[in-house]
Design a protein around this motif. Structure first.
Motif, PDB file in Angstrom:
ATOM      1  N   UNK A  80       0.805  -1.218   0.000  1.00 46.71           N
ATOM      2  CA  UNK A  80       0.000   0.000   0.000  1.00 46.71           C
ATOM      3  C   UNK A  80       0.841   1.273   0.000  1.00 46.71           C
ATOM      4  N   UNK A  81       0.203   2.329  -0.508  1.00 45.03           N
ATOM      5  CA  UNK A  81       0.678   3.689  -0.290  1.00 45.03           C
ATOM      6  C   UNK A  81      -0.015   4.150   0.989  1.00 45.03           C
ATOM      7  N   UNK A  82       0.690   4.934   1.819  1.00 44.54           N
ATOM      8  CA  UNK A  82       0.137   5.396   3.089  1.00 44.54           C
ATOM      9  C   UNK A  82      -0.062   6.903   3.019  1.00 44.54           C
ATOM     10  N   UNK A  83      -1.253   7.351   3.414  1.00 49.13           N
ATOM     11  CA  UNK A  83      -1.632   8.760   3.310  1.00 49.13           C
ATOM     12  C   UNK A  83      -1.865   9.350   4.688  1.00 49.13           C
ATOM     13  N   UNK A  84      -1.337  10.538   4.922  1.00 48.47           N
ATOM     14  CA  UNK A  84      -1.669  11.294   6.116  1.00 48.47           C
ATOM     15  C   UNK A  84      -1.887  12.748   5.718  1.00 48.47           C
ATOM     16  N   UNK A  95       6.530  11.460  -0.440  1.00 45.16           N
ATOM     17  CA  UNK A  95       6.078  12.480  -1.379  1.00 45.16           C
ATOM     18  C   UNK A  95       5.224  13.505  -0.637  1.00 45.16           C
ATOM     19  N   UNK A  96       5.791  14.681  -0.391  1.00 41.02           N
ATOM     20  CA  UNK A  96       5.030  15.742   0.268  1.00 41.02           C
ATOM     21  C   UNK A  96       3.871  16.186  -0.619  1.00 41.02           C
ATOM     22  N   UNK A  97       2.745  16.450   0.001  1.00 39.29           N
ATOM     23  CA  UNK A  97       1.578  16.999  -0.678  1.00 39.29           C
ATOM     24  C   UNK A  97       0.581  17.436   0.382  1.00 39.29           C
ATOM     25  N   UNK A  98      -0.257  18.384   0.029  1.00 40.91           N
ATOM     26  CA  UNK A  98      -1.331  18.823   0.909  1.00 40.91           C
ATOM     27  C   UNK A  98      -2.475  17.821   0.774  1.00 40.91           C
ATOM     28  N   UNK A  99      -2.973  17.330   1.880  1.00 37.74           N
ATOM     29  CA  UNK A  99      -4.062  16.350   1.839  1.00 37.74           C
ATOM     30  C   UNK A  99      -5.378  16.966   1.366  1.00 37.74           C
ATOM     31  N   UNK A 100      -5.577  18.241   1.622  1.00 33.26           N
ATOM     32  CA  UNK A 100      -6.870  18.860   1.329  1.00 33.26           C
ATOM     33  C   UNK A 100      -7.183  18.792  -0.164  1.00 33.26           C
ATOM     34  N   UNK A 101      -8.192  18.002  -0.516  1.00 33.34           N
ATOM     35  CA  UNK A 101      -8.601  17.843  -1.901  1.00 33.34           C
ATOM     36  C   UNK A 101      -7.855  16.766  -2.660  1.00 33.34           C
ATOM     37  N   UNK A 102      -6.925  16.080  -2.012  1.00 26.99           N
ATOM     38  CA  UNK A 102      -6.155  15.041  -2.684  1.00 26.99           C
ATOM     39  C   UNK A 102      -7.082  13.884  -3.046  1.00 26.99           C
ATOM     40  N   UNK A 110      -9.489  13.281   0.125  1.00 30.58           N
ATOM     41  CA  UNK A 110      -9.130  13.647   1.491  1.00 30.58           C
ATOM     42  C   UNK A 110      -9.463  15.108   1.736  1.00 30.58           C
ATOM     43  N   UNK A 111      -9.746  15.430   2.997  1.00 34.56           N
ATOM     44  CA  UNK A 111     -10.054  16.799   3.390  1.00 34.56           C
ATOM     45  C   UNK A 111      -9.418  17.066   4.751  1.00 34.56           C
ATOM     46  N   UNK A 112      -8.729  18.169   4.882  1.00 30.42           N
ATOM     47  CA  UNK A 112      -8.167  18.513   6.180  1.00 30.42           C
ATOM     48  C   UNK A 112      -9.297  18.918   7.116  1.00 30.42           C
ATOM     49  N   UNK A 113      -9.275  18.343   8.309  1.00 29.26           N
ATOM     50  CA  UNK A 113     -10.312  18.615   9.309  1.00 29.26           C
ATOM     51  C   UNK A 113      -9.680  18.615  10.699  1.00 29.26           C
ATOM     52  N   UNK A 114      -8.791  19.555  10.974  1.00 26.75           N
ATOM     53  CA  UNK A 114      -8.167  19.581  12.303  1.00 26.75           C
ATOM     54  C   UNK A 114      -9.231  19.721  13.389  1.00 26.75           C
ATOM     55  N   UNK A 115      -9.036  18.962  14.446  1.00 29.61           N
ATOM     56  CA  UNK A 115     -10.006  18.997  15.537  1.00 29.61           C
ATOM     57  C   UNK A 115      -9.580  18.079  16.655  1.00 29.61           C
TER      58      UNK A 115
END
Length: 187
Positions: A80-84, A95-102, A110-115
């Motif tokens: 697997x590829x692992x996403x955070x 591979x750096x990337x912004x999760x929001x909208x990935x 994916x959507x960033x939802x800090x909480x």
């Protein structure tokens, strides 16, 4: 064709802790979300086998955040590829990337939802049931209204409002069964 989703094991958080582990599939994408702590690994592997999926066939693993109760069994999926929240990892590639909208696939994003933590992400899946959101913004349908781990209550509320504004058909919480949001869903 929309994604299919299956809860592999329903989590809980009482005297013992287990995370809810979910499977999303679409075309060649086979994604497991939050393969964390469970009483026995067979609670993840058994339901996968019943669906005809071998661990090596899992293409993607998503971590809503980096607490062990949501990551502990990641090594079950060697291909697997692992996403955070900040990157995609596979073998020795980071591979750096912004999760929001990935987009993991056309129907899984994916959507960033800090909480719950500042680095939380939610997984959005367009399914035959409608939009399904896999998130740790809620532990279960009951909340808790005040997450005891959330470092910023206003940030948690804003992320919950962001998810509810999407009008999801179902929310799959971090430690409970899927639920349909209602006016009594804790914000």
């Amino acid at each position: 064709m929309p994604a299919a989703f299956h809860v592999l094991t329903t989590g809980y958080a009482h005297d013992r802790v287990a995370g809810t582990v979910t499977l999303l599939t679409e075309d060649d994408t086979v994604a497991v979300v939050d393969p964390g702590m469970v009483a026995d690994r067979r609670l993840i592997l058994g339901p996968l086998a019943e669906l005809g999926i071998e661990p090596r066939e899992v293409t993607d693993v998503v971590f809503s955040h980096h607490h062990p109760d949501h990551t502990l069994n990641a090594a079950l999926f060697p291909k697997a590829r692992f996403h955070d929240h900040m990157a995609v990892y596979r073998d020795d590639i980071w591979e750096d990337r912004d999760a929001d909208g990935y987009a993991i696939s056309p129907s899984i994003t994916l959507m960033t939802t800090p909480g719950h933590t500042p680095e939380d992400i939610s997984t959005l899946a367009t399914t035959d049931q409608g939009l399904v959101v896999l998130t740790h913004l809620w532990w279960s349908a009951e909340g808790p209204a005040d997450d005891p781990f959330a470092p910023d209550r206003d940030q948690l509320r804003a992320a919950r409002e962001k998810v509810l504004a999407l009008n999801p058909a179902l929310i799959v919480p971090g430690h409970g069964a899927p639920f349909a949001p209602s006016p009594t869903t804790p914000i």
